[in-house]
Design a protein around this motif. Structure first.
Motif, PDB file in Angstrom:
ATOM      1  N   LEU A 198       0.817  -1.210   0.000  1.00 35.63           N
ATOM      2  CA  LEU A 198       0.000   0.000   0.000  1.00 35.63           C
ATOM      3  C   LEU A 198       0.852   1.262   0.000  1.00 35.63           C
ATOM      4  N   ILE A 199       1.848   1.335   0.882  1.00 35.58           N
ATOM      5  CA  ILE A 199       2.624   2.578   0.963  1.00 35.58           C
ATOM      6  C   ILE A 199       3.532   2.753  -0.248  1.00 35.58           C
ATOM      7  N   VAL A 200       4.023   1.660  -0.805  1.00 42.11           N
ATOM      8  CA  VAL A 200       4.919   1.764  -1.957  1.00 42.11           C
ATOM      9  C   VAL A 200       4.169   2.192  -3.213  1.00 42.11           C
ATOM     10  N   PHE A 201       2.955   1.670  -3.406  1.00 42.46           N
ATOM     11  CA  PHE A 201       2.249   1.950  -4.659  1.00 42.46           C
ATOM     12  C   PHE A 201       1.209   3.062  -4.544  1.00 42.46           C
ATOM     13  N   ALA A 202       0.644   3.276  -3.352  1.00 40.93           N
ATOM     14  CA  ALA A 202      -0.319   4.376  -3.197  1.00 40.93           C
ATOM     15  C   ALA A 202       0.364   5.685  -2.838  1.00 40.93           C
ATOM     16  N   SER A 203       1.547   5.605  -2.234  1.00 40.98           N
ATOM     17  CA  SER A 203       2.334   6.803  -1.893  1.00 40.98           C
ATOM     18  C   SER A 203       3.747   6.630  -2.436  1.00 40.98           C
ATOM     19  N   PRO A 204       3.908   6.626  -3.753  1.00 37.55           N
ATOM     20  CA  PRO A 204       5.217   6.299  -4.336  1.00 37.55           C
ATOM     21  C   PRO A 204       6.293   7.315  -3.995  1.00 37.55           C
TER      22      PRO A 204
END
Length: 417
Positions: A198-204
């Motif tokens: 989630l954090i890698v792809f939603a908050s790149p």
């Protein structure tokens, strides 16, 4: 709240990142790793020792925790500095978030199947080593991306990790106590994987390939870990955080044995009552965090709140000594939960403001993370020694002393109000 929503709608903030998704993804990333430390460290590890030895073996629990603290101490700043130096089109932090979770899941799988105290200790040390790399990466995101005027709010959101993870673990073990026999390991694995994705792809992160590359020198790499501690405010922030966390976690991580052996709760009732105590304590922490975090932004007094937290923690640690009953533990968990919540609300804001070098935030936050993750991981081993040497009264008295010393350390910080 209106201001928070306004910020969330902005596409680009001061540091060039889209801030909106981070209000959700950063706290969830921290909830996941806290769920690991709490769910495994406070619930699964003591139960795993019971299943292996057949008793409440304090020495065995201490042995299972004997290797991990060293691994955590080494891993956090090392991974932090490595991520500072990482150059990739996925950014500096994302590769380590995903990579550490992938390897950490394998290490947890090995731990779930450990059949001896020695193998349990070795596998738990491996989990702590690699997952402190994940923690170093997500901690660096706050100084990387968050504007100064939002430090208090994001510190509070980050601080929700411990109470929310503990509430989740408590509910899980209260409603499905059979998971304490090993099934919860797989729940922890799933939570970590979901939060990382989630954090890698939603908050790149931003492409870091164009950032300047510093030549590698082993001597400079090693001395970099000591250098920030030469800065007065950084050192005292480190000492204050370490003491406040240690005073809290020494009791928290020993709850299972404490409730059986000191409070004298029947063995058949202890898991459910432990879950209830942790639930009410963490709800109190949660409420303190969400109230104090935005308030600290408004009054810009982070050090004051940290001092109040340390003094209140010392006072509340005396409650079980005066009232060694389940009701006494209930009062203790609520009041100490509030004190800890005040600390968690301002902790990240306080330490972020004393960072000596904005170009090395991953490494410097990694050094500070030793004072955060270290006590959580080392507390069971320290508590085992104290209980073996002088009983549970010694454990509580030591917690009081550590909290008071931490409060004095917070007073020494000069560059933050």
């Amino acid at each position: 709240m209106a201001q928070l929503q306004d910020d969330a709608t902005k596409v680009v903030e001061d540091r060039g990142f889209r801030l909106g998704p981070l209000y959700l993804t950063l706290p969830l990333a921290n909830v996941a790793v806290m769920f690991l430390w709490v769910g495994v460290g406070a619930f699964l590890l003591p139960r795993h020792v019971q299943l292996i030895t057949g008793t409440n073996d304090v020495a065995a629990l201490g042995l299972a925790n004997s290797i991990g603290p060293l691994m955590a101490t080494i891993a956090n700043p090392v991974f932090g500095q490595i991520s500072d130096r990482t150059r990739s089109r996925f950014g500096r932090r994302s590769p380590w978030i995903l990579g550490c979770v992938a390897i950490g899941v394998l290490a947890l799988l090995a731990q779930a199947n450990a059949a001896s105290v020695l193998m349990l200790g070795i596998s738990w040390a491996g989990v702590q080593l690699i997952m402190n790399g994940y923690q170093a990466a997500i901690t660096a995101i706050l100084p990387d991306r968050v504007p100064d005027r939002r430090y208090g709010t994001f510190s509070a959101l980050f601080g929700l990790g411990t109470p929310l993870a503990t509430i989740g673990a408590a509910i899980m073990f209260m409603t499905m106590p059979q998971l304490a026999d090993g099934g919860a390991y797989y729940v922890v694995m799933a939570v970590l994987a979901a939060a990382a994705l989630l954090i890698v792809f939603a908050s790149p992160d931003r492409d870091s390939t164009g950032l300047p590359r510093q030549p590698f020198h082993l001597g400079a790499f090693l001395t970099a870990f000591v250098r920030p501690l030469r800065h007065r405010d950084f050192f005292w922030a480190f000492a204050g955080r370490f003491g406040l966390m240690l005073g809290y976690m020494m009791i928290f991580t020993f709850n299972l044995f404490l409730l059986e052996d000191f409070i004298k709760i029947p063995k058949g009732e202890v898991v459910a009552k432990m879950g209830l105590l942790m639930l009410v304590g963490q709800v109190a922490t949660f409420l303190a965090v969400i109230l104090v975090g935005p308030l600290s932004d408004k009054v810009a007094r982070f050090r004051l709140f940290a001092l109040i937290s340390g003094l209140a923690s010392a006072v509340t640690l005396a409650i079980p000594l005066v009232m060694p009953t389940f009701e006494g533990m209930l009062v203790y968990n609520v009041l100490h939960g509030i004190a800890f919540g005040i600390f968690m609300a301002v902790d990240m804001a306080l330490v972020t403001k004393v960072l000596p070098n904005k170009e090395e935030v991953g490494k410097d936050m990694g050094v500070l993370n030793i004072a955060n993750a270290g006590p959580q991981i080392a507390a069971p081993a320290i508590a085992a020694f104290l209980v073996t040497a002088g009983g549970y009264t010694t454990l509580f008295l030591t917690g009081i002393a550590v909290s008071l010393i931490a409060s004095l350390a917070v007073l020494k910080i000069r560059g933050v109000r």
